[in-house]
Design a protein around this motif. Structure first.
Motif, PDB file in Angstrom:
ATOM      1  N   UNK A 148       0.848  -1.196   0.000  1.00  0.00           N
ATOM      2  CA  UNK A 148       0.000   0.000   0.000  1.00  0.00           C
ATOM      3  C   UNK A 148       0.886   1.249   0.000  1.00  0.00           C
ATOM      4  N   UNK A 149       0.384   2.313  -0.573  1.00  0.00           N
ATOM      5  CA  UNK A 149       1.174   3.552  -0.665  1.00  0.00           C
ATOM      6  C   UNK A 149       1.675   4.030   0.685  1.00  0.00           C
ATOM      7  N   UNK A 150       0.824   3.896   1.725  1.00  0.00           N
ATOM      8  CA  UNK A 150       1.229   4.433   3.027  1.00  0.00           C
ATOM      9  C   UNK A 150       2.411   3.686   3.643  1.00  0.00           C
ATOM     10  N   UNK A 151       2.729   2.500   3.119  1.00  0.00           N
ATOM     11  CA  UNK A 151       3.895   1.767   3.650  1.00  0.00           C
ATOM     12  C   UNK A 151       5.183   2.497   3.297  1.00  0.00           C
ATOM     13  N   UNK A 152       5.251   3.124   2.157  1.00  0.00           N
ATOM     14  CA  UNK A 152       6.400   3.908   1.714  1.00  0.00           C
ATOM     15  C   UNK A 152       7.702   3.106   1.741  1.00  0.00           C
ATOM     16  N   UNK A 153       7.614   1.847   1.316  1.00  0.00           N
ATOM     17  CA  UNK A 153       8.790   0.963   1.221  1.00  0.00           C
ATOM     18  C   UNK A 153       9.485   0.731   2.560  1.00  0.00           C
ATOM     19  N   UNK A 154       8.785   0.945   3.662  1.00  0.00           N
ATOM     20  CA  UNK A 154       9.402   0.746   4.982  1.00  0.00           C
ATOM     21  C   UNK A 154       9.589  -0.730   5.264  1.00  0.00           C
ATOM     22  N   UNK A 155      10.679  -1.058   5.950  1.00  0.00           N
ATOM     23  CA  UNK A 155      10.921  -2.424   6.421  1.00  0.00           C
ATOM     24  C   UNK A 155       9.865  -2.789   7.455  1.00  0.00           C
ATOM     25  N   UNK A 156       9.722  -4.086   7.726  1.00  0.00           N
ATOM     26  CA  UNK A 156       8.699  -4.544   8.662  1.00  0.00           C
ATOM     27  C   UNK A 156       8.791  -3.844  10.019  1.00  0.00           C
ATOM     28  N   UNK A 157       9.975  -3.692  10.538  1.00  0.00           N
ATOM     29  CA  UNK A 157      10.149  -3.081  11.851  1.00  0.00           C
ATOM     30  C   UNK A 157       9.698  -1.633  11.922  1.00  0.00           C
ATOM     31  N   UNK A 158       9.695  -0.954  10.786  1.00  0.00           N
ATOM     32  CA  UNK A 158       9.261   0.440  10.735  1.00  0.00           C
ATOM     33  C   UNK A 158       7.799   0.570  10.314  1.00  0.00           C
ATOM     34  N   UNK A 159       7.203  -0.547   9.874  1.00  0.00           N
ATOM     35  CA  UNK A 159       5.853  -0.513   9.330  1.00  0.00           C
ATOM     36  C   UNK A 159       4.822  -1.210  10.218  1.00  0.00           C
ATOM     37  N   UNK A 160       5.243  -2.222  10.962  1.00  0.00           N
ATOM     38  CA  UNK A 160       4.332  -3.056  11.736  1.00  0.00           C
ATOM     39  C   UNK A 160       4.609  -2.855  13.222  1.00  0.00           C
ATOM     40  N   UNK A 161       3.533  -2.904  14.015  1.00  0.00           N
ATOM     41  CA  UNK A 161       3.681  -2.798  15.470  1.00  0.00           C
ATOM     42  C   UNK A 161       2.623  -3.676  16.111  1.00  0.00           C
ATOM     43  N   UNK A 162       3.008  -4.419  17.124  1.00  0.00           N
ATOM     44  CA  UNK A 162       2.036  -5.225  17.841  1.00  0.00           C
ATOM     45  C   UNK A 162       1.040  -4.334  18.565  1.00  0.00           C
ATOM     46  N   UNK A 163      -0.219  -4.731  18.558  1.00  0.00           N
ATOM     47  CA  UNK A 163      -1.256  -3.923  19.190  1.00  0.00           C
ATOM     48  C   UNK A 163      -1.021  -3.776  20.689  1.00  0.00           C
ATOM     49  N   UNK A 164      -0.481  -4.807  21.331  1.00  0.00           N
ATOM     50  CA  UNK A 164      -0.236  -4.755  22.780  1.00  0.00           C
ATOM     51  C   UNK A 164       0.697  -3.604  23.150  1.00  0.00           C
ATOM     52  N   UNK A 165       1.599  -3.249  22.250  1.00  0.00           N
ATOM     53  CA  UNK A 165       2.547  -2.161  22.523  1.00  0.00           C
ATOM     54  C   UNK A 165       1.895  -0.783  22.438  1.00  0.00           C
ATOM     55  N   UNK A 166       0.680  -0.742  21.914  1.00  0.00           N
ATOM     56  CA  UNK A 166       0.021   0.541  21.658  1.00  0.00           C
ATOM     57  C   UNK A 166      -1.059   0.889  22.659  1.00  0.00           C
ATOM     58  N   UNK A 167      -1.290   0.013  23.632  1.00  0.00           N
ATOM     59  CA  UNK A 167      -2.393   0.227  24.571  1.00  0.00           C
ATOM     60  C   UNK A 167      -1.972  -0.119  25.987  1.00  0.00           C
ATOM     61  N   UNK A 168      -2.452   0.647  26.959  1.00  0.00           N
ATOM     62  CA  UNK A 168      -2.170   0.311  28.355  1.00  0.00           C
ATOM     63  C   UNK A 168      -2.702  -1.066  28.769  1.00  0.00           C
ATOM     64  N   UNK A 169      -3.870  -1.469  28.242  1.00  0.00           N
ATOM     65  CA  UNK A 169      -4.373  -2.807  28.595  1.00  0.00           C
ATOM     66  C   UNK A 169      -3.689  -3.799  27.662  1.00  0.00           C
ATOM     67  N   UNK A 170      -2.573  -4.296  28.088  1.00  0.00           N
ATOM     68  CA  UNK A 170      -1.741  -5.124  27.221  1.00  0.00           C
ATOM     69  C   UNK A 170      -2.072  -6.614  27.304  1.00  0.00           C
ATOM     70  N   UNK A 171      -3.216  -6.968  27.882  1.00  0.00           N
ATOM     71  CA  UNK A 171      -3.630  -8.370  27.934  1.00  0.00           C
ATOM     72  C   UNK A 171      -4.626  -8.623  26.807  1.00  0.00           C
ATOM     73  N   UNK A 172      -4.416  -9.667  26.057  1.00  0.00           N
ATOM     74  CA  UNK A 172      -5.275  -9.964  24.917  1.00  0.00           C
ATOM     75  C   UNK A 172      -6.730 -10.143  25.332  1.00  0.00           C
ATOM     76  N   UNK A 173      -6.976 -10.786  26.477  1.00  0.00           N
ATOM     77  CA  UNK A 173      -8.366 -11.011  26.886  1.00  0.00           C
ATOM     78  C   UNK A 173      -9.074  -9.695  27.199  1.00  0.00           C
TER      79      UNK A 173
END
Length: 154
Positions: A89-114
């Motif tokens: 997709x255009x918004x990826x801008x040729x970024x490597x995985x580490x610069x493009x993808x982030x786990x959802x748990x890292x983005x929220x204070x409630x870091x438990x999947x349940x």
């Protein structure tokens, strides 16, 4: 989400309105877990410009299925095994995985999947009449006669 025709009359059975509707459910769940910056980019769910979820849809007449694969936690070693995709997709801008993808748990204070699953169910419950079912109940329904549109080709 598996939605029968007429269950959501304000959501036409086309990719963009479905993605917008499901994106609203995910946005509410992320917000309920203290996350910020949810957005839909191309067909992906993101926090800011980092992807955490990919989507697929199947549409048949007025019925539709929307499937989301969520990356809960990011493992740099495993991501190194992935090749750079030819189509991006255009918004990826040729970024490597580490610069493009982030786990959802890292983005929220409630870091438990349940906790996130509970927030997702609450967000969906505000838009749909959800009926809880046990695995046995679901398996029983699968045994009942129904229209099959998928065939195994051998």
């Amino acid at each position: 989400f598996i939605v029968a025709g007429g269950a959501l009359p304000d959501v036409p059975a086309y990719p963009e309105p479905i993605l917008s509707w499901t994106g609203g459910v995910y946005a509410d769940a992320v917000r309920a877990c203290g996350g910020d910056g949810f957005q839909v980019n191309a067909n992906d769910y993101c926090i800011g410009d980092k992807k955490f979820g990919g989507n697929a849809q199947a549409i048949s007449g007025k019925r539709w299925l929307h499937h989301t694969s969520v990356l809960w936690s990011y493992d740099a070693q495993r991501m190194q095994l992935l090749r750079m995709p030819a189509r991006q997709p255009d918004y990826r801008q040729q970024r490597e995985h580490g610069d493009f993808v982030k786990g959802l748990a890292e983005s929220m204070p409630c870091a438990q999947a349940d906790e996130f699953v509970d927030a997702l169910v609450r967000a969906a419950s505000g838009r749909l009449d959800l009926q809880p079912a046990t695995l046995d109940e679901a398996l029983h329904v699968l045994q009942m006669p129904h229209r099959r549109v998928t065939q195994l080709l051998v």
